[in-house]
Motif scaffolding. Structure first.
Motif, short mmCIF file in Angstrom:
data_model
loop_
_atom_site.label_atom_id
_atom_site.label_comp_id
_atom_site.label_asym_id
_atom_site.label_seq_id
_atom_site.Cartn_x
_atom_site.Cartn_y
_atom_site.Cartn_z
N GLY A 183 10.07 38.37 37.50
CA GLY A 183 8.78 37.71 37.44
C GLY A 183 7.88 38.22 36.35
N TYR A 194 19.06 34.75 26.68
CA TYR A 194 19.42 34.42 28.05
C TYR A 194 19.26 35.62 28.98
CZ TYR A 194 21.04 29.85 26.59
OH TYR A 194 21.09 28.57 26.11
N ARG A 247 13.27 37.76 33.33
CA ARG A 247 11.98 37.18 33.67
C ARG A 247 12.07 36.36 34.96
NH1 ARG A 247 9.32 35.89 27.78
NH2 ARG A 247 8.61 38.03 27.50
N THR A 248 13.21 35.76 35.20
CA THR A 248 13.39 35.01 36.44
C THR A 248 13.47 35.93 37.64
OG1 THR A 248 14.60 33.28 35.27
CG2 THR A 248 14.90 33.38 37.64
N HIS A 249 14.18 37.03 37.50
CA HIS A 249 14.42 37.92 38.64
C HIS A 249 13.34 38.98 38.83
CE1 HIS A 249 18.27 35.95 38.38
NE2 HIS A 249 18.49 36.37 39.61
N ALA A 273 15.63 35.73 29.72
CA ALA A 273 15.28 34.69 30.70
C ALA A 273 15.70 35.13 32.10
CB ALA A 273 15.96 33.37 30.32
N TRP A 274 16.89 35.71 32.21
CA TRP A 274 17.35 36.18 33.51
C TRP A 274 16.42 37.25 34.07
CZ3 TRP A 274 19.20 40.98 35.15
CH2 TRP A 274 19.78 40.98 36.42
N LEU A 311 9.08 31.72 30.28
CA LEU A 311 10.48 31.47 30.60
C LEU A 311 11.01 30.25 29.85
CD1 LEU A 311 13.03 32.10 32.23
CD2 LEU A 311 12.06 30.71 34.09
N ARG A 330 4.17 32.65 33.82
CA ARG A 330 5.59 33.04 33.77
C ARG A 330 6.46 31.87 33.35
NH1 ARG A 330 6.09 35.84 39.45
NH2 ARG A 330 6.83 33.75 39.84
N GLY A 331 6.14 30.69 33.86
CA GLY A 331 6.92 29.51 33.54
C GLY A 331 6.90 29.18 32.06
N LEU A 374 13.99 30.21 26.93
CA LEU A 374 15.17 29.38 27.14
C LEU A 374 15.39 28.43 25.96
CD1 LEU A 374 14.96 28.57 30.96
CD2 LEU A 374 16.73 29.91 29.78
#
Length: 124
Positions: A123, A113, A119-121, A116-117, A75, A71-72, A79
């Motif tokens: 996962g 963006y 994928r952050t929220h 990215a949001w 992400l 995931r990192g 970004l």
């Protein structure tokens, strides 16, 4: 939801493809910067070859993110792409706010963006 995953991958791929295309255009023989005052700010920052190399590196990071299993990695990749598109939009806006390219690259940055949001929220 498999379709949501496919849509996110498509956004990521589109961001990568546009960045690679822009790098290719700037790397071609001839002077793209001299064709329009829209590129004035980019020209003051660096020459076309430097911009082309930077955009190709961003596209490479995008391609690596598309194939990343972590995931990192995905992400970070998105970004980098979103920021590069945002930088292009900003440079074009400062030079010529009336061009449609400003909005185009701005929308691409926003899509990046947003991705990215998500994928952050979520996962993903």
């Amino acid at each position: 939801m498999r379709w949501a995953q496919d849509a996110r991958t498509a956004i990521h791929a589109a961001l990568t493809a546009v960045m690679g295309w822009l790098g290719m255009v700037l790397g071609l023989p001839g002077s793209t910067f001299s064709t329009s005052r829209t590129f004035l700010v980019m020209q003051r920052i660096g020459d076309e070859e430097s911009w082309a190399l930077a955009f190709w590196l961003c596209a490479l990071v995008g391609a690596m993110g598309l194939t990343a299993r972590s995931r990192g990695g995905r992400l970070l990749s998105v970004l980098v792409l979103a920021t590069a598109h945002g930088l292009v939009a900003l440079c074009l806006f400062v030079a010529n706010p009336m061009t449609t390219a400003t909005g185009t690259y701005g929308v691409l940055a926003c899509l990046g963006y947003y991705l990215a949001w998500r994928r952050t929220h979520e996962g993903i």
